[in-house]
Design a protein around this motif. Structure first.
Motif, PDB file in Angstrom:
ATOM      1  N   GLY A 272       6.158 -64.217  52.575  1.00 17.57           N
ATOM      2  CA  GLY A 272       5.682 -62.984  51.975  1.00 17.57           C
ATOM      3  C   GLY A 272       4.509 -63.222  51.043  1.00 17.57           C
ATOM      4  O   GLY A 272       3.895 -64.301  51.026  1.00 17.57           O
ATOM      5  N   LEU A 273       4.179 -62.220  50.264  1.00 19.32           N
ATOM      6  CA  LEU A 273       3.039 -62.302  49.362  1.00 19.32           C
ATOM      7  C   LEU A 273       3.297 -63.342  48.277  1.00 19.32           C
ATOM      8  O   LEU A 273       4.309 -63.303  47.588  1.00 19.32           O
ATOM      9  CB  LEU A 273       2.790 -60.936  48.722  1.00 19.32           C
ATOM     10  N   ASN A 274       2.357 -64.263  48.140  1.00 15.53           N
ATOM     11  CA  ASN A 274       2.445 -65.259  47.083  1.00 15.53           C
ATOM     12  C   ASN A 274       2.025 -64.593  45.774  1.00 15.53           C
ATOM     13  O   ASN A 274       0.921 -64.053  45.675  1.00 15.53           O
ATOM     14  CB  ASN A 274       1.527 -66.443  47.394  1.00 15.53           C
ATOM     15  N   PRO A 275       2.878 -64.604  44.740  1.00 16.34           N
ATOM     16  CA  PRO A 275       2.537 -63.916  43.484  1.00 16.34           C
ATOM     17  C   PRO A 275       1.212 -64.354  42.882  1.00 16.34           C
ATOM     18  O   PRO A 275       0.554 -63.559  42.193  1.00 16.34           O
ATOM     19  CB  PRO A 275       3.711 -64.264  42.568  1.00 16.34           C
ATOM     20  N   VAL A 276       0.789 -65.582  43.140  1.00 18.57           N
ATOM     21  CA  VAL A 276      -0.472 -66.047  42.552  1.00 18.57           C
ATOM     22  C   VAL A 276      -1.671 -65.320  43.158  1.00 18.57           C
ATOM     23  O   VAL A 276      -2.781 -65.387  42.603  1.00 18.57           O
ATOM     24  CB  VAL A 276      -0.654 -67.571  42.715  1.00 18.57           C
ATOM     25  N   GLU A 277      -1.455 -64.601  44.270  1.00 14.39           N
ATOM     26  CA  GLU A 277      -2.558 -63.903  44.919  1.00 14.39           C
ATOM     27  C   GLU A 277      -2.602 -62.404  44.595  1.00 14.39           C
ATOM     28  O   GLU A 277      -3.363 -61.669  45.232  1.00 14.39           O
ATOM     29  CB  GLU A 277      -2.509 -64.130  46.427  1.00 14.39           C
TER      30      GLU A 277
END
Length: 250
Positions: free
Chosen positions: A113-118
């Motif tokens: 899923g979406l990497n929080p750093v992005e």
């Protein structure tokens, strides 16, 4: 009517909706496929996982994206869609923010899923897409992110910040690989738009998928297996279906 399909990579929209796109074009609609992660990778050396994929694709180095963009133009021509290529590099080429470390080190990293750093990247692309769509009366179609690929998640998250009522497409072949029951996966509060395909529509879909020659081995042992798989998926869905939230404004 004008439709814009947001494609994370140079194949996702055609893989998932090729038959529907062809039928829409035949009915007089203007259809565009906007690919987000179509940008050239940074100058090498490339990360080991990216090199591994280049070898599988039969491409090399900086030429990989030129090959893939050419494949996408050929696929779109087969469907009658207009391609638009944006310049974000695929996640296999991106680095962790503030670091030289790769964002993706192995295949499993792709599907978290979406990497929080992005999140800042999501915000930036929502703004960029919003500017590109400003004042346009258009139906926007986003991936559902079945399979959890991080670039699919990034594309959906950016689309959902546009303030528009979106349609969504099940991500093929991940939807078939995981035997996803889409209505159950979505839960209540959604409605579908179903489009039966003509024989010509199915054949156009298969031909568009075949145009992505570098990607066939990622999912199928060969072209005949791909054609059979696409036909079986189309039959299982009784065509192609898009989804949207009931009563959502925008």
């Amino acid at each position: 009517m004008r439709w814009i399909y947001l494609s994370p990579h140079l194949d996702d929209a055609a893989y998932s909706c090729g038959g529907l796109i062809w039928e829409q074009v035949q009915s007089g609609a203007q259809v565009e496929i906007w690919t987000i992660c179509a940008g050239d990778p940074p100058d090498g050396p490339f990360f080991p996982f990216a090199e591994e994929l280049h070898q599988r694709w039969g491409t090399s180095g900086q030429a990989a994206l030129a090959v893939r963009r050419a494949e996408d133009r050929a696929a779109c021509a087969r469907l009658g869609a207009v391609p638009r290529h944006f310049d974000l590099p695929d996640c296999i080429y991106r680095r962790q923010p503030g670091s030289e470390l790769p964002l993706v080190e192995r295949s499993e990293d792709l599907f978290r899923g979406l990497n929080p750093v992005e999140q800042p990247l999501v915000d930036a692309w929502a703004q960029r897409l919003g500017q590109a769509l400003e004042g346009e009366a258009v139906q926007v179609v986003s991936p559902l992110t079945l399979g959890g690929h991080m670039d699919h998640a990034l594309t959906r998250a950016a689309a959902e910040k546009l303030g528009r009522r979106l349609w969504y497409y099940p991500d093929y072949p991940y939807a078939a690989m995981h035997a996803v029951d889409v209505p159950a996966w979505l839960g209540p509060g959604w409605e579908g738009l179903s489009q039966a395909l003509s024989t010509a529509g199915l054949e156009a879909w298969q031909a568009a998928v075949a145009a992505y020659a570098s990607q066939i081995s990622s999912f199928w042992p060969g072209l005949e297996a791909m054609r059979a798989a696409v036909a079986a998926y189309e039959q299982s869905q009784a065509g192609v279906r898009l989804w949207r939230k009931i009563g959502e404004s925008g």
